[in-house]
Design an enzyme around this catalytic site. Structure first.
Site, PDB file in Angstrom:
ATOM      1  N   CYS A  70      53.453  39.297  39.141  1.00 55.58           N
ATOM      2  CA  CYS A  70      53.128  40.244  38.080  1.00 55.58           C
ATOM      3  C   CYS A  70      54.214  41.316  37.962  1.00 55.58           C
ATOM      4  O   CYS A  70      54.521  42.003  38.950  1.00 55.58           O
ATOM      5  CB  CYS A  70      51.779  40.905  38.369  1.00 55.58           C
ATOM      6  N   CYS A  73      53.012  45.117  38.913  1.00 55.80           N
ATOM      7  CA  CYS A  73      52.717  45.539  40.270  1.00 55.80           C
ATOM      8  C   CYS A  73      53.931  46.269  40.843  1.00 55.80           C
ATOM      9  O   CYS A  73      55.047  46.114  40.354  1.00 55.80           O
ATOM     10  CB  CYS A  73      52.384  44.326  41.140  1.00 55.80           C
ATOM     11  N   HIS A 116      46.308  45.563  41.218  1.00 56.66           N
ATOM     12  CA  HIS A 116      46.345  44.465  40.246  1.00 56.66           C
ATOM     13  C   HIS A 116      44.956  43.968  39.873  1.00 56.66           C
ATOM     14  O   HIS A 116      44.727  43.530  38.738  1.00 56.66           O
ATOM     15  CB  HIS A 116      47.164  43.299  40.818  1.00 56.66           C
ATOM     16  N   ASN A 156      44.369  46.722  25.386  1.00 57.32           N
ATOM     17  CA  ASN A 156      43.793  45.401  25.162  1.00 57.32           C
ATOM     18  C   ASN A 156      43.330  44.886  26.519  1.00 57.32           C
ATOM     19  O   ASN A 156      44.124  44.848  27.465  1.00 57.32           O
ATOM     20  CB  ASN A 156      44.821  44.425  24.590  1.00 57.32           C
ATOM     21  N   HIS A 167      47.265  42.587  34.891  1.00 57.04           N
ATOM     22  CA  HIS A 167      47.266  43.907  35.530  1.00 57.04           C
ATOM     23  C   HIS A 167      46.673  44.947  34.577  1.00 57.04           C
ATOM     24  O   HIS A 167      46.939  44.925  33.380  1.00 57.04           O
ATOM     25  CB  HIS A 167      48.702  44.296  35.883  1.00 57.04           C
ATOM     26  N   HIS A 169      46.452  47.679  32.270  1.00 55.26           N
ATOM     27  CA  HIS A 169      47.484  48.441  31.578  1.00 55.26           C
ATOM     28  C   HIS A 169      47.129  48.593  30.109  1.00 55.26           C
ATOM     29  O   HIS A 169      46.258  47.900  29.577  1.00 55.26           O
ATOM     30  CB  HIS A 169      48.846  47.741  31.695  1.00 55.26           C
TER      31      HIS A 169
END
Length: 347
Positions: A70, A73, A116, A156, A167, A169
């Protein structure tokens, strides 16, 4: 809050927001990155009067990487990511694959936590307050960029929405124009002011509070309700009780109370469909007044939270009427949605 601004290897800005003042952020991005190259441009549609961002470079953006790869992270154990430090509270950085860039605006990514496997609803009130500070600071910073007309902070959540990075965000778009949705609200507010001499947002919120049947929760500083003409199966609008045009204008009382209210609202959304259901996909969108408009003070900052899931295992698709004619058809009566969101209050 402590703010530390730095640069990634390709020149993009990255900003750490920390709850502690003694944190030092001096990690260096050691990735061999090429400079960001974008094809973003804004094209005006003469028929509809709106604008479309053309951004073909986004076809190459990261798509559903494994959790151990990811890019949001922290950098750990020799694996480098978009965040050079080994841990963080909240981080904001320029998107490497922006929909808007240069004279066409700016796009940023907001990482809510280094965990995460968390979600926004898992944050503590202190963490949520720090995210609010970051949104507010970015609104202030982006408002100063040449050509930026409006700042949009949003999240979203869920693969059903189209999220390609798991993750927790969100994103921030700085548009070089007033968005069509906002322009519609402004026209409606201006017409209401001309006809009644009153503010449309104030009247709308007061109507919902008086009717009460669609109110989900209400506190000293905030009120959340399902709107009378909700477009989505489960849709909540969250307003501060003192009308302000954008996040920068929230007073200390509203800021202090926001984390508790917003976290409660998100947690109720996750309980709509009962135990055993996967997390509720949603979009959370801050509506802020454009900069420099004469009617700016008539606009009301508010957050819209909605899900495209209409019942267990079923999604609301924007088909012919919605996509072709922008006429929404909602299968869930707003009053029923509000009742459900009241029923699933925290124990």
């Amino acid at each position: 809050m402590k703010k530390t601004s730095t640069r990634l290897a390709d020149g993009r800005e990255l900003v750490y927001y920390d709850s502690r003042d003694d944190v030092v952020r001096d990690a260096v991005d050691r990735r061999p990155l090429d400079p960001v190259s974008t094809t973003a441009e804004i094209r005006h549609d003469p028929l509809l009067g709106d604008s479309v961002a053309i951004a073909s470079h986004r076809q190459a953006r990261t798509y559903h990487p494994p959790a151990d790869e990811c890019p949001l992270c922290p950098t750990r154990d020799g694996r480098h990511s978009e965040i050079p430090d080994s841990d963080y509270d909240v981080v904001v950085f320029e998107n490497r694959f922006p929909s808007l860039a240069g004279d066409s605006g700016r796009c940023e990514v907001v990482c809510f936590t280094s965990d995460h496997d968390a979600s926004f609803a898992d944050l503590t009130e202190e963490q949520a307050a720090l995210v609010l500070e970051a949104w507010t600071d970015r609104t202030a910073e982006l408002a100063e960029l040449p050509g930026v007309k409006q700042v949009f902070c949003f999240e979203n959540r869920g693969a059903e929405i189209g999220v390609t990075l798991g993750h927790p965000h969100g994103q921030i778009y700085a548009y070089p124009f007033t968005t069509p949705r906002t322009a519609l609200m402004q026209r409606s507010a201006a017409a209401h002011r001309a006809a009644t001499g009153r503010n449309l947002f104030d009247d709308l919120v007061e109507r919902e509070r008086t009717a009460a049947e669609r109110v989900i929760l209400e506190t000293r500083e905030w009120v959340a309700f399902v709107p009378y003409a909700a477009h989505w199966p489960y849709e909540a609008h969250l307003y501060p009780k003192r009308r302000v045009p954008d996040l920068r204008a929230l007073d200390e009382a509203a800021r202090t109370e926001f984390p508790q209210v917003y976290l409660e609202l998100l947690r109720r959304f996750d309980r709509i469909f009962g135990q055993g259901e996967p997390p509720t996909p949603y979009i959370a969108a801050w509506h802020q007044a454009p900069f420099g408009d004469p009617g700016r003070d008539d606009f009301a900052l508010h957050l819209e939270l909605f899900t495209i899931r209409r019942s267990s295992g079923k999604l609301k698709f924007l088909a012919g009427s919605e996509s072709g004619m922008s006429v929404f058809i909602n299968d869930v009566p707003p009053e029923a949605a509000a009742r459900r969101l009241r029923e699933v209050a925290s124990a």
